[in-house]
Write a protein that holds these residues in place. Structure first.
Motif, mmCIF file in Angstrom:
data_model
loop_
_atom_site.group_PDB
_atom_site.id
_atom_site.type_symbol
_atom_site.label_atom_id
_atom_site.label_comp_id
_atom_site.label_asym_id
_atom_site.label_seq_id
_atom_site.Cartn_x
_atom_site.Cartn_y
_atom_site.Cartn_z
ATOM 1 N N ASP A 519 0.820 -1.221 0.000
ATOM 2 C CA ASP A 519 0.000 0.000 0.000
ATOM 3 C C ASP A 519 0.849 1.265 0.000
ATOM 4 O O ASP A 519 0.657 2.165 0.827
ATOM 5 N N ALA A 520 1.792 1.350 -0.935
ATOM 6 C CA ALA A 520 2.659 2.536 -1.003
ATOM 7 C C ALA A 520 3.484 2.467 -2.281
ATOM 8 O O ALA A 520 3.641 1.391 -2.866
ATOM 9 N N PRO A 521 4.027 3.614 -2.728
ATOM 10 C CA PRO A 521 5.008 3.568 -3.812
ATOM 11 C C PRO A 521 6.226 2.755 -3.378
ATOM 12 O O PRO A 521 6.553 2.686 -2.188
ATOM 13 N N ILE A 522 6.907 2.145 -4.324
ATOM 14 C CA ILE A 522 8.117 1.373 -4.015
ATOM 15 C C ILE A 522 9.317 2.195 -4.476
ATOM 16 O O ILE A 522 9.423 2.539 -5.659
ATOM 17 N N TYR A 523 10.206 2.493 -3.541
ATOM 18 C CA TYR A 523 11.388 3.284 -3.885
ATOM 19 C C TYR A 523 12.527 2.877 -2.969
ATOM 20 O O TYR A 523 12.393 1.956 -2.145
ATOM 21 N N PHE A 524 13.677 3.534 -3.131
ATOM 22 C CA PHE A 524 14.906 3.082 -2.485
ATOM 23 C C PHE A 524 14.791 2.959 -0.971
ATOM 24 O O PHE A 524 15.432 2.110 -0.361
ATOM 25 N N ALA A 525 13.952 3.788 -0.332
ATOM 26 C CA ALA A 525 13.902 3.798 1.131
ATOM 27 C C ALA A 525 13.108 2.638 1.705
ATOM 28 O O ALA A 525 13.330 2.260 2.864
ATOM 29 N N ASN A 526 12.184 2.067 0.938
ATOM 30 C CA ASN A 526 11.351 1.016 1.521
ATOM 31 C C ASN A 526 11.496 -0.345 0.856
ATOM 32 O O ASN A 526 10.864 -1.309 1.295
ATOM 33 N N VAL A 571 13.420 -0.950 -9.047
ATOM 34 C CA VAL A 571 13.476 -1.803 -10.233
ATOM 35 C C VAL A 571 14.602 -2.823 -10.102
ATOM 36 O O VAL A 571 14.414 -4.023 -10.343
ATOM 37 N N GLN A 572 15.780 -2.354 -9.699
ATOM 38 C CA GLN A 572 16.911 -3.266 -9.535
ATOM 39 C C GLN A 572 16.641 -4.280 -8.434
ATOM 40 O O GLN A 572 16.973 -5.465 -8.559
ATOM 41 N N ALA A 573 16.014 -3.818 -7.348
ATOM 42 C CA ALA A 573 15.696 -4.732 -6.243
ATOM 43 C C ALA A 573 14.678 -5.782 -6.680
ATOM 44 O O ALA A 573 14.761 -6.946 -6.265
ATOM 45 N N ILE A 606 11.636 -5.892 -16.523
ATOM 46 C CA ILE A 606 11.121 -6.784 -15.477
ATOM 47 C C ILE A 606 10.024 -7.688 -16.033
ATOM 48 O O ILE A 606 9.949 -8.880 -15.699
ATOM 49 N N LEU A 607 9.163 -7.145 -16.896
ATOM 50 C CA LEU A 607 8.096 -7.962 -17.467
ATOM 51 C C LEU A 607 8.670 -9.096 -18.319
ATOM 52 O O LEU A 607 8.110 -10.195 -18.350
ATOM 53 N N ASP A 608 9.790 -8.837 -18.998
ATOM 54 C CA ASP A 608 10.426 -9.895 -19.787
ATOM 55 C C ASP A 608 10.995 -10.981 -18.884
ATOM 56 O O ASP A 608 10.952 -12.170 -19.225
ATOM 57 N N LEU A 609 11.551 -10.573 -17.732
ATOM 58 C CA LEU A 609 12.093 -11.558 -16.786
ATOM 59 C C LEU A 609 10.984 -12.424 -16.199
ATOM 60 O O LEU A 609 11.107 -13.650 -16.128
ATOM 61 N N ILE A 610 9.915 -11.761 -15.781
ATOM 62 C CA ILE A 610 8.819 -12.492 -15.136
ATOM 63 C C ILE A 610 8.045 -13.304 -16.155
ATOM 64 O O ILE A 610 7.632 -14.440 -15.889
ATOM 65 N N GLY A 611 7.839 -12.727 -17.323
ATOM 66 C CA GLY A 611 7.040 -13.370 -18.358
ATOM 67 C C GLY A 611 5.717 -12.660 -18.521
ATOM 68 O O GLY A 611 5.007 -12.419 -17.535
ATOM 69 N N ALA A 612 5.384 -12.320 -19.761
ATOM 70 C CA ALA A 612 4.148 -11.570 -20.008
ATOM 71 C C ALA A 612 2.922 -12.339 -19.558
ATOM 72 O O ALA A 612 1.900 -11.746 -19.207
ATOM 73 N N ALA A 613 3.010 -13.687 -19.564
ATOM 74 C CA ALA A 613 1.849 -14.490 -19.168
ATOM 75 C C ALA A 613 1.580 -14.421 -17.672
ATOM 76 O O ALA A 613 0.538 -14.901 -17.213
#
Length: 694
Positions: A519-526, A571-573, A606-613
């Motif tokens: 329930d929040a944006p994802i960024y370097f601090a969290n 994104v890197q995390a 990231i979508l390519d790593l996870i897979g579009a499906a």
């Protein structure tokens, strides 16, 4: 007994009846402009340029001079009478208040009248609020006194020059904040901090004015301990006449104020209270000439003359106070202006409001005014008196101008204790102990903010109090942002809706699958905290009550609808998290990302790593796909375990532990095959056997 929230879907009914009807999975579509910058990604200034090109001349005039907006629609018959009544009422209230606040600032009373003159006319033209009453206020006057008292003696000419220079500096800062649209910065200061700060400041202001009641000098300070020590040390010089007169005026003022608030028919008493105290005090002094009661003394007659502010060599030492006064202006003026705009049915731009206040202070400084801002008490009276437009402010300025031209000889015999009573009466409304009681019962964290700001302001002074309060407020904001709320979701019985299992205990989860909502944006601090919580859910998942028992988690579904932003560190995390999960043979699925997050996930790979499906519109679709894989893999594993047990029956009996190991190994191998194969086969998923899933 399970609570049913809705009827079963047609797909579930078909499955339950054995119809074998496929469950449709809605494909997640790429948003328009996928893979390239779109119009919504353009910088804010580009949109502003586009709006400016389409503006008409009248709209340009309204943007430059907000008064044009109400002048175009002014109704002379209805609005003029209301504006006249409100302007005269507040103007009569402002004359004695202005002199009182100037005394509080350590200045001659005439500078209070100057501050209530030119800034009013400028604000009526450039200010966007139609009911805000601008002029000297108690809190700003205390700040001026506090900072200048540490630089120079209040009786010197330099003291007055620096007070006027402060008005120029505050005006520049306000204009810059308005032009750069930085008014949002003040949102980081919580209401608890503001309430604690104003309550402590009101107490300090009251104690600083009590010297006019006691009849002897008290140390000038914004700290409560030196003030109390000074009051106690001079007790042997106590004088009864000013105390009796000041106390009498204070009782009269508070009585008239409360009667005006409680009874609409007696509303005029609230505004006429300060004038009543001044008139009664002046008459008493002129008749009896009491030697023990100090009076204001001679006040220059005439309008202020144009002069350029001086003392620019002290700019650096005055900058912190100018910033603080600007902050107070935003908190007090803009907050009041927005509330009054909402009550009167018109829109108010806080950045335009800041610019209007800045122009008023800059121009006021060329006519001997010290910092001015919106007054809560006078604005409330202005609104209650029926003010419709900024014309009421112009009428206030005309009344102040008339007082400067014709009435200043009458002000010389005003008792100082009467002006002190006006200040004390005005700041009693700032003592907000009820807010502390309310916060104690609602939120202990906000009560702590209120208490720490209140105590530090009293003990260490206004500047330290503000810094500590704002510091703790920002610390709480950072803590909440770095430790966001994360929920494990379960399915509400009879629906395809997934909600927090702590909030809805009847919601059920599936074995081998964990659905998580961040329930929040994802960024370097969290991101580190989020990864730790995901790991915790993987190892200590609450008991699942649906589906086959597969022993551990094989699917993690991220419900991304509350996530409004993801930065490069996140994104890197997420890439690292995917690799960690892949090493442990756990599949990530994504559900319902918003347009901007979806674009960023795609561009970052990231979508390519996870897979579009493994990207879905709904959480329910993701769960159904995961369950299909669990079902297929489990069926194959059971066959493998059965064959292994049959082959060993003729030779050596296999232990139960060995059979379970063979079963889990077979499940794991078939699950990997299922994830690599079946997930990409299409968007329709066959329903699972009802007896195994539900």
């Amino acid at each position: 007994m399970e609570r049913s929230y809705a009827s079963r879907s047609s797909g579930e009914l078909a499955t339950a009846s054995g119809g074998g009807r496929p469950v449709k999975v809605i494909p997640l579509r790429h948003p328009p402009g996928f893979g390239s910058l779109s119009s919504s990604s353009q910088p804010w200034w580009w949109a502003a340029v586009g709006r400016a090109r389409g503006m008409r001349p009248v709209e340009w005039a309204e943007a430059a001079l907000p008064c044009v907006a109400w002048m175009q629609k002014y109704r002379w018959k209805e609005d003029l009478q209301a504006d006249l009544a409100a302007g005269i009422t507040v103007g009569v209230m402002l004359v004695p208040q202005a002199m009182s606040y100037a005394k509080l600032a350590g200045l001659h009373p005439i500078y209070g009248l100057y501050t209530g003159f030119v800034p009013l006319f400028l604000y009526a033209i450039f200010g966007s609020s139609r009911q805000l009453a601008v002029g000297p206020v108690a809190l700003v006057s205390l700040l001026v006194s506090n900072v200048l008292g540490g630089i120079v003696n209040s009786s010197s000419e330099l003291y007055t020059e620096l007070a006027i220079l402060l008005a120029f500096m505050v005006g520049i800062l306000e204009c810059l904040m308005g032009l750069l649209r930085l008014g949002w910065l003040i949102r980081f200061i919580s209401h608890s901090v503001i309430s604690g700060f104003t309550t402590a400041s009101a107490i300090v202001i009251g104690l600083s004015q009590i010297k006019y009641f006691l009849g002897y000098n008290v140390t000038r300070s914004s700290k409560i301990i030196p003030l109390i020590e000074s009051i106690i040390a001079g007790a042997d010089q106590f004088s009864w006449p000013p105390f009796v007169m000041g106390s009498t005026f204070l009782v009269v003022l508070l009585t008239m104020k409360n009667l005006g608030k409680s009874n609409k028919r007696l509303r005029f008493l609230r505004a006429s209270g300060p004038l009543t105290a001044v008139v009664l005090g002046t008459i008493f002094v002129k008749i009896f000439h009491p030697p023990a009661i100090p009076v204001v003394g001679e006040i220059p007659q005439g309008l202020p003359k144009f002069s350029i502010p001086r003392g620019f060599e002290h700019v650096l030492s005055l900058t912190p106070t100018a910033v603080l006064i600007t902050g107070v202006a935003i908190l007090e003026s803009v907050g009041i202006a927005k509330a009054l705009a909402a009550k009167n049915g018109y829109e108010l731009d806080s950045n335009k409001e800041l610019f209007g206040l800045g122009i008023a202070n800059i121009c006021g400084s060329f006519f001997s005014a010290y910092p001015a801002t919106g007054s809560f008490s006078r604005s409330a009276v202005n609104h209650e008196s029926g003010a419709k437009t900024g014309l009421s402010g112009i009428i206030m300025g005309i009344i102040i101008g008339g007082a400067l031209l014709f009435m200043t000889p009458l002000f010389s015999d005003i008792p100082q204790c009467a002006l002190a009573a006006i200040v004390i009466s005005a700041v009693t409304g700032l003592v907000d102990y009820e807010e502390a009681i309310f916060l104690w019962g609602i939120d202990k964290k906000d009560f702590f903010l209120w208490a720490i700001t209140f105590i530090t302001t009293l003990v260490f002074g206004i500047e330290i109090g503000v810094l500590v309060g704002v510091g703790f407020s920002l610390a709480f904001v950072i803590h909440e942002s770095a430790n966001p709320h994360i929920a494990v979701l379960g399915r509400l019985p009879g629906t395809t809706i997934y909600r927090n299992i702590l909030q809805y205990p009847e919601a059920y989860t599936y074995n081998g699958i964990v659905v998580v909502r961040i329930d929040a944006p994802i960024y370097f601090a969290n991101i580190s905290y989020i990864k730790d919580r995901l790991r915790e859910y993987e190892l200590n998942l609450p008991n699942s009550n649906r589906g086959l028992d597969v022993g551990r988690v094989y699917f993690v579904i991220l419900e991304m609808s509350p996530i409004t932003y993801i930065d490069s560190s996140a994104v890197q995390a997420l890439k690292d998290l995917h690799q960690e999960y892949k090493a442990r043979h756990i599949q990530i699925a994504i559900a319902n990302p918003n347009r901007q997050v979806h674009l960023l996930l795609s561009r970052s790979g990231i979508l390519d790593l996870i897979g579009a499906a493994w990207c879905f519109v709904r959480v329910h679709d993701a769960v159904q796909v995961c369950l299909q894989h669990v079902q297929n893999a489990s069926s194959s594993a059971l066959k493998l375990a059965s064959q292994a047990s049959g082959d060993s029956a003729d030779s050596i009996s296999t232990s139960k532990e060995e059979q379970q190991r063979i079963k889990q190994d077979g499940f794991f191998k078939n699950l990997c095959k299922a994830k690599n194969g079946n997930a990409d086969s299409g968007t329709e998923v066959q329903p699972l056997l009802r007896q195994n899933l539900v």
